[in-house]
Scaffold this motif. Structure first.
Motif, PDB file in Angstrom:
ATOM      1  N   ARG A 250     -15.827 -26.923  87.177  1.00 14.81           N
ATOM      2  CA  ARG A 250     -15.014 -27.219  86.003  1.00 14.81           C
ATOM      3  C   ARG A 250     -15.921 -27.490  84.817  1.00 14.81           C
ATOM      4  NH1 ARG A 250      -9.574 -28.562  85.723  1.00 14.81           N
ATOM      5  NH2 ARG A 250      -8.630 -27.498  87.474  1.00 14.81           N
ATOM      6  N   MET A 251     -15.393 -27.317  83.640  1.00 17.11           N
ATOM      7  CA  MET A 251     -16.195 -27.580  82.450  1.00 17.11           C
ATOM      8  C   MET A 251     -15.301 -28.113  81.335  1.00 17.11           C
ATOM      9  SD  MET A 251     -16.892 -23.693  81.017  1.00 17.11           S
ATOM     10  CE  MET A 251     -17.333 -24.117  79.320  1.00 17.11           C
ATOM     11  N   VAL A 252     -15.954 -28.728  80.361  1.00 18.10           N
ATOM     12  CA  VAL A 252     -15.255 -29.098  79.141  1.00 18.10           C
ATOM     13  C   VAL A 252     -14.943 -27.803  78.395  1.00 18.10           C
ATOM     14  CG1 VAL A 252     -15.477 -30.268  76.926  1.00 18.10           C
ATOM     15  CG2 VAL A 252     -16.347 -31.348  78.995  1.00 18.10           C
ATOM     16  N   ALA A 253     -13.665 -27.545  78.171  1.00 17.74           N
ATOM     17  CA  ALA A 253     -13.255 -26.275  77.569  1.00 17.74           C
ATOM     18  C   ALA A 253     -13.042 -26.383  76.070  1.00 17.74           C
ATOM     19  CB  ALA A 253     -11.963 -25.783  78.222  1.00 17.74           C
ATOM     20  N   HIS A 254     -12.848 -27.612  75.593  1.00 19.00           N
ATOM     21  CA  HIS A 254     -12.595 -27.757  74.160  1.00 19.00           C
ATOM     22  C   HIS A 254     -12.874 -29.176  73.710  1.00 19.00           C
ATOM     23  CE1 HIS A 254     -10.966 -26.843  70.260  1.00 19.00           C
ATOM     24  NE2 HIS A 254     -10.169 -27.884  70.316  1.00 19.00           N
ATOM     25  N   THR A 255     -13.648 -29.293  72.673  1.00 15.53           N
ATOM     26  CA  THR A 255     -13.793 -30.573  71.993  1.00 15.53           C
ATOM     27  C   THR A 255     -13.277 -30.405  70.565  1.00 15.53           C
ATOM     28  OG1 THR A 255     -16.081 -29.936  71.551  1.00 15.53           O
ATOM     29  CG2 THR A 255     -15.679 -31.401  73.394  1.00 15.53           C
ATOM     30  N   GLY A 256     -13.807 -29.414  69.869  1.00 14.16           N
ATOM     31  CA  GLY A 256     -13.338 -29.168  68.519  1.00 14.16           C
ATOM     32  C   GLY A 256     -13.971 -27.899  67.971  1.00 14.16           C
ATOM     33  N   PHE A 257     -13.416 -27.427  66.902  1.00 13.65           N
ATOM     34  CA  PHE A 257     -13.969 -26.277  66.199  1.00 13.65           C
ATOM     35  C   PHE A 257     -14.863 -26.784  65.068  1.00 13.65           C
ATOM     36  CE2 PHE A 257      -9.813 -24.960  67.839  1.00 13.65           C
ATOM     37  CZ  PHE A 257     -10.147 -23.820  68.537  1.00 13.65           C
ATOM     38  N   LEU A 258     -15.952 -26.092  64.839  1.00 17.36           N
ATOM     39  CA  LEU A 258     -16.835 -26.413  63.724  1.00 17.36           C
ATOM     40  C   LEU A 258     -16.600 -25.426  62.588  1.00 17.36           C
ATOM     41  CD1 LEU A 258     -20.226 -27.129  65.558  1.00 17.36           C
ATOM     42  CD2 LEU A 258     -18.821 -28.791  64.308  1.00 17.36           C
ATOM     43  N   ILE A 259     -16.472 -25.937  61.399  1.00 13.57           N
ATOM     44  CA  ILE A 259     -16.348 -25.091  60.217  1.00 13.57           C
ATOM     45  C   ILE A 259     -17.500 -25.461  59.275  1.00 13.57           C
ATOM     46  CG2 ILE A 259     -14.919 -24.445  58.242  1.00 13.57           C
ATOM     47  CD1 ILE A 259     -13.313 -26.053  61.282  1.00 13.57           C
TER      48      ILE A 259
END
Lengths: 328, 328, 328, 328
Positions: A250-259
């Motif tokens: 398993r993995m971390v699939a989402h923390t946040g998007f960078l802009i």
């Protein structure tokens, strides 16, 4: 040789970690018994010390990664995978002046303060009192608070909080080299952002949802920013077993998007006529002038190129082979 | 105000980038015509200057990302996505002393030299003369060569090259805080690596194939290293269009795997009897002693935990909420 | 109208699922009370029925996905993401004859049996008695056992188990259209695999570790297989919230790698001289001949092309636009 | 033994592929010369045939994957990675009746027609005449057009096109088992979708942008659909080299997002009182009744659970071990 005040990370046999400023007089109370920290002087980084019950603890110099992970938090903190990348995109290094909001638990603040060194400065803004307190404690624990100007202030009212001494680089963020926003509605602050950074400065944002990205992109289209990029970073871990190498299940699939974007500086376009350009340049005679984007200028264009343009450093390394340019 | 010698990045209307040390007397010859760089003083970072044909160029302060991308290269350079992460894992910041091999085209060297500041030091080793030359030119172009000790030296013969002054921190990498290897067979150098870094120091490796990872893991099992991690980093880019937000069609799927470990310092185990431990501590009376792992010690164990252990900073931030501990 | 024997999936208000063959005389005992299944006739697929305590259950026709997920298992079953892809790569559809080993819990067997229909056939081999039993029960529960020849047999001894009637397509897998192996050491079985499938047949493998991939690739290099591909499939889920759309926080990062190849059929090369080719063709006068690869033939080459070659169907769709050929 | 009309895939020494229905009288004109297809009878699947210039071509039975890839296209076709997954989610197999819009180039239509067999039926709708033509030719080339009802019809006007014979399952899609939409604004068609499928039927959608996902989710919230899922599928390929195993350098990063839902059937809720439930059931006395969702019913809830609920098949496989339930 370790001296009092140096940061140390003490690691128990079970992996529990204790971050401390070294005080040879202090004692650490652990589940494995009491540890007399006077042993640290002799042990040094990499050495071991013993509790009164005989448990051995490792003494380490904490990495930035460990400092970030060691932050006590009541909200999600930013992950090293995002922090490492934004350090490079924003050019965070010794001597740099960088603005951050909100402080949150102080994870990113810690990393920024570590990287800018004693010659740089971090200005961090936090609206909520409890996080203002928490981030302050975390910076103190990491021994980095002297590099940070902290404000319990809502940036909707701009980046000139009460208590700031205008023109004093220790407290006034004006003309900052870079800025990062981890707030819910960054599009509400773009005018203020453009005003506080120096012309051409890189800025970054963290957002969890795609709806927010779209809102921010709309905001950036009408504000003086260029070179907009949207990306996310994924870390995939492997089980470190030589004969049965495989990814973790398993993995971390989402923390946040960078802009990321760049302050557009003075208006830039290759298509305006020469006379106009000359006049335009005259309107900005001072490179320290505040940000005054020309409302009549051609709107900036968003660069969607996946591959960055090669950089020419030819007159400095004359006979070099050509760059081959792949990105990530 | 820009002063001569400051690094500037000039960006053409088409996005072509020129990295230069600012010289107000110089002229830049471009496809858009000749540019008199004396204009840069007035324009400043974020401003625009014009070629004799009327093309407008933006003047920027280059970010670390742009410095890395601007490296002239004849081989694949490391990508910012990996560099950003390793900076945090290896704790690279102001004042840090870090060893690197091979120099390659100097992309990572440039990033390391930028981050360690004037109080830190980078020691870089390169076996092949042509890359030794190239990386030197790239460092010079980035204005960072004064922070780097460069050696045209094969590390199979260790990290004590000809010309090094033993004990001089400007040239001698002994006791370095961190190390990174981007070489084909890192498992051949583990003994030398363990000898050159300080006890407990973090080390990192970049490898392109899974076979190499397995080989390195086997090497690390019999060398004095702990806390082995294997991971890879993926960057996924999005088309920055507010009303049609979607990922790019294609992406870089692989550059290399990162492997991290930590020098095991003096032997560590919670299970040895107290008397043994006492004796052991006496055998390492000096925290600056060279690395002498005890061959009779219990072999180190590899920590495969996906989630890092929470760090206790409790006596410094007494009433804080509990950490919630997610990793990446 | 549902008839007795039809598969039904009963879903509780809390989402618990019950897979049954419809029997209007039966009663289902649940935590929500007893359900008289005679109601199913009237409710039909998509309708609701009630327990004696008034809880409402939905009646559904199970999808293949639900059949796979509904398999009772004591080991990891294959995931729909891999199964869906291999169905296409192996050409599994109505009328196809496919060999599988090992049966495991019967998840893939169930999917294969569903897809081949009453005119196809699945031959599945399982060495361990407990899984032979379990997969049989699962197939029975899914109403698909009549399409499957099951063998409690170790394929190290080939694909001709005790009880098989040679030449009887109901029990003899010889000349199968496709084959899939989910076993620990598939490289031990390649000769047997080549013997049981028809010339040119696609074959697939599932393996969890990179070491196993390397071992299998070495095996395939010396066996009569072509067009080797290695890949993995990742499913990333999103929280289905219109105004806060974002990926799930965590995901399954690894189940296994898929390896595909094609039986090389009779030797194939464009470089052998004409006379040789003519002779070679004469050596294989019968297209139903068993697999006899010519040991003197040029070894097959591995096609590593990422993009498959466009297929020409031009004489059937004469004025069509050209294919644009992107893969995944 | 191959018989005339069987599908064959001819592969050139360079990998160029020709999909044909076998005609022993035909000749294939290639860059390698003319090939007399009468050779195919003797060669059979897996065999080789020669052009008049001596080039050898492999004769293969095309896999579904190759049929999809072989579709001549003027737009992007759906990828096997998405098609394989939706086959399982929608339960596409022998005997199934499935509706599709738009036909596009016919890639998905081909896969659906292959999977449903001669006992199933595909109903495909395409508004644009040129794609209506193109998809028809591609189906014909794949030998699958007899399983498909094709309509040059805009589904904004529903799924009852001119020429359809109501009640004739060969032409009338009413009560279909499943449906898939690959159109720009699927939220405009949800009422029609709900009317054409049978109660409880699974439906799927493909959309390229996040904005469209949000719009569709909003639409699904007010239409009679349940169990909404949003996901995407990534295929990562590896270079199949045993001693230097590594992922490909680049990959397809985005084709589209898949959204799945299920027709809500008759209203479902565990909280309504018994009397109401009884009345409700009486309102839908016929399981073949058209879809008449009760406007007063509690709105359906979206199941965002990452892990599907375990399915109980206990009375059929009584002593089985418990399911361990991981998803993808």
């Amino acid at each position: 040789m370790l001296t009092p005040g140096d940061l140390i990370l003490l690691v128990s046999p079970k992996g529990k970690q204790y971050l401390r400023k070294f005080d040879p007089e202090a004692k650490l109370h652990t589940q494995d018994g009491v540890i007399d920290l006077s042993q640290v002087t002799q042990a040094g980084y990499g050495g071991v010390i013993a509790s009164h019950m005989g448990s051995l603890y490792r003494v380490l110099r904490p990495s930035t990664y460990q400092l970030i992970k060691g932050v006590k938090r009541s909200t999600q903190i930013m992950y090293p995978k995002e922090i490492g990348y934004l350090l490079l995109k924003l050019g965070i290094g010794p001597g740099v002046r960088v603005v951050e909001a909100g402080s949150g638990s102080g994870g990113l603040t810690t990393a920024l303060a570590y990287q800018v060194g004693d010659t740089g400065r971090v200005y961090t803004f936090e609206r909520r009192p409890e996080f203002y307190e928490l981030s302050g404690k975390n910076l103190e624990a990491a021994g980095l608070s002297h590099r940070v100007a902290r404000y319990n202030h809502d940036i909707l009212q701009g980046f000139a909080p009460e208590g700031m001494v205008p023109g004093d680089p220790a407290s006034d963020p004006s003309g900052a080299d870079a800025l990062f926003l981890d707030v819910r509605t960054p599009w509400d602050h773009l005018e203020q952002v453009a005003a506080v950074v120096c012309p051409g400065a890189p800025v970054g944002f963290l957002l969890p949802t795609t709806n927010q990205i779209s809102d921010l992109l709309r905001g950036l289209e009408t504000a003086p920013f260029e070179d907009v990029e949207v990306l996310e970073i994924l870390v995939r871990r492997y089980k470190p077993v030589a004969d049965r190498l495989r990814p973790e299940d398993r993995m971390v699939a989402h923390t946040g998007f960078l802009i990321f974007a760049r302050h557009a500086g003075t208006p830039f376009t290759g298509s305006i006529p020469v006379l106009d350009r000359v006049r335009r340049t005259q309107e900005n005679p001072d490179d320290n002038a505040p940000d005054t984007p020309d409302a009549t200028a051609t709107p900036h264009t968003v660069d969607t190129a996946e591959e960055p343009h090669a950089t020419d450093t030819s007159n400095m390394a004359a006979s070099d082979p050509p760059p081959s340019g792949a990105d990530a």
